[in-house]
Design an enzyme around this catalytic site. Structure first.
Site, short mmCIF file in Angstrom:
data_model
loop_
_atom_site.label_atom_id
_atom_site.label_comp_id
_atom_site.label_asym_id
_atom_site.label_seq_id
_atom_site.Cartn_x
_atom_site.Cartn_y
_atom_site.Cartn_z
N LEU A 104 0.89 -1.17 0.00
CA LEU A 104 0.00 0.00 0.00
C LEU A 104 0.92 1.20 0.00
O LEU A 104 1.98 1.18 0.66
CB LEU A 104 -0.88 0.02 1.25
CG LEU A 104 -2.01 -1.01 1.36
CD1 LEU A 104 -2.74 -0.85 2.68
CD2 LEU A 104 -2.99 -0.89 0.20
N ASP A 105 0.54 2.27 -0.67
CA ASP A 105 1.35 3.49 -0.62
C ASP A 105 1.47 3.96 0.82
O ASP A 105 0.59 3.69 1.63
CB ASP A 105 0.67 4.64 -1.39
CG ASP A 105 0.33 4.28 -2.80
OD1 ASP A 105 1.06 3.47 -3.38
OD2 ASP A 105 -0.67 4.82 -3.31
N ALA A 106 2.52 4.72 1.07
CA ALA A 106 2.74 5.20 2.45
C ALA A 106 1.50 5.92 2.97
O ALA A 106 1.12 5.77 4.13
CB ALA A 106 3.95 6.13 2.49
N THR A 108 -1.62 5.47 2.03
CA THR A 108 -2.85 4.67 2.01
C THR A 108 -3.04 3.97 3.35
O THR A 108 -2.08 3.51 3.96
CB THR A 108 -2.80 3.64 0.86
OG1 THR A 108 -2.62 4.35 -0.37
CG2 THR A 108 -4.09 2.83 0.79
N ARG A 188 -5.20 5.58 -7.22
CA ARG A 188 -4.92 7.02 -7.31
C ARG A 188 -4.86 7.46 -8.77
O ARG A 188 -5.39 8.51 -9.15
CB ARG A 188 -3.60 7.36 -6.61
CG ARG A 188 -3.69 7.21 -5.09
CD ARG A 188 -2.35 7.46 -4.40
NE ARG A 188 -2.38 6.93 -3.05
CZ ARG A 188 -2.84 7.60 -1.99
NH1 ARG A 188 -3.28 8.83 -2.12
NH2 ARG A 188 -2.86 7.03 -0.79
#
Ligand code: URA
Length: 241
Positions: A104-106, A108, A188
């Protein structure tokens, strides 16, 4: 390798059923070891033998762990970070060493699995296995119906058009999106492409797994039935006609 043990002992330990009920399942031919229907009294080595119940591979390796974490924003989902940001592995027990299943993105938030089971990790993260992931995307503005249709039917991104997805408005400015590709920053980029950039992104489901009780940064081990459900979900999707 561990010592071979009686099947009913192994399967009772991982929570399939009591030993007596497992014995009945063996007698009914519902248990298969390495492709052969098992017999009562048979022993197996959980480290090396593939044990199936009702056609479903059972995760019986006693040293395998699975954690479901509610990742907070600001934590990276790699094992270490050159910039020194906190990592998801710091939020779960140190031993045995586990790895995040996918990323997961930082920024998210939401559900992330961690495990030391490399084989299932591979199946869960590989796009051809098509495990669904559900997100709540808080976006700028409120996408119109046509914009939602684009999310569903496919959005042109720089690495190609996205596969069909599920997209629905849950409240003004909040889209529920179900995808199964897992490209880098996919949600995103999809929302950006329809003109509604994401302001907050939360993953709310991974295949069959949901949990609305974990607070940010909290985790819990998966139950055996959840591990089995996950393994069932991670089967290859047939190639398109
Ligand atoms: N899609 C994204 O854009 N970011 C994530 O962290 C996960 C899916």
């Amino acid at each position: 390798m561990s010592e071979p043990e009686r099947l009913q002992k192994i399967l009772a330990r991982v929570g399939i059923a009591s030993r007596r009920v497992v014995e009945e399942m063996i007698e009914d031919g519902r248990v298969v070891v390495n492709g052969e229907v098992a017999e009562l009294g048979q022993r197996a080595d959980p480290d090396v033998d593939a044990i199936e119940v009702d056609g479903v591979l059972v995760g019986v390796r006693p040293d395998t762990v699975w954690y479901l974490l509610n990742k907070p924003a600001g934590v990276v989902s790699t094992a270490s970070d050159p910039q020194g940001r906190p990592t998801v592995v710091q939020l779960v027990p140190e031993e045995p060493r586990v790895f995040p299943v996918g990323r997961l993105d930082a920024e998210t938030e939401g559900l992330l699995l961690l495990t030391n089971d490399g084989e299932v990790t591979h199946r869960l993260t590989h796009p051809s296995y098509g495990v669904e992931k559900e997100y709540l995307a808080h976006v700028e503005g409120t996408p119109a119906r046509g914009a939602l249709r684009r999310l569903r039917e496919g959005v042109e991104l720089e690495d190609g058009i996205t596969a069909p997805a599920t997209a629905a408005m849950v409240s003004p400015g909040v889209v529920r999106l179900v995808i199964h590709e897992g490209r880098n920053r996919q949600v995103r980029r999809m929302c950006e492409a329809i003109g509604h950039p994401v302001v907050r992104l939360v993953r709310t489901r991974i295949g069959p797994l949901v949990d609305t009780t974990l607070g940010p940064g909290e985790w819990r081990p998966l139950r055996q039935d959840e591990v089995r459900a996950l393994e069932r979900a991670a089967v290859p999707t047939p190639p398109p006609d």
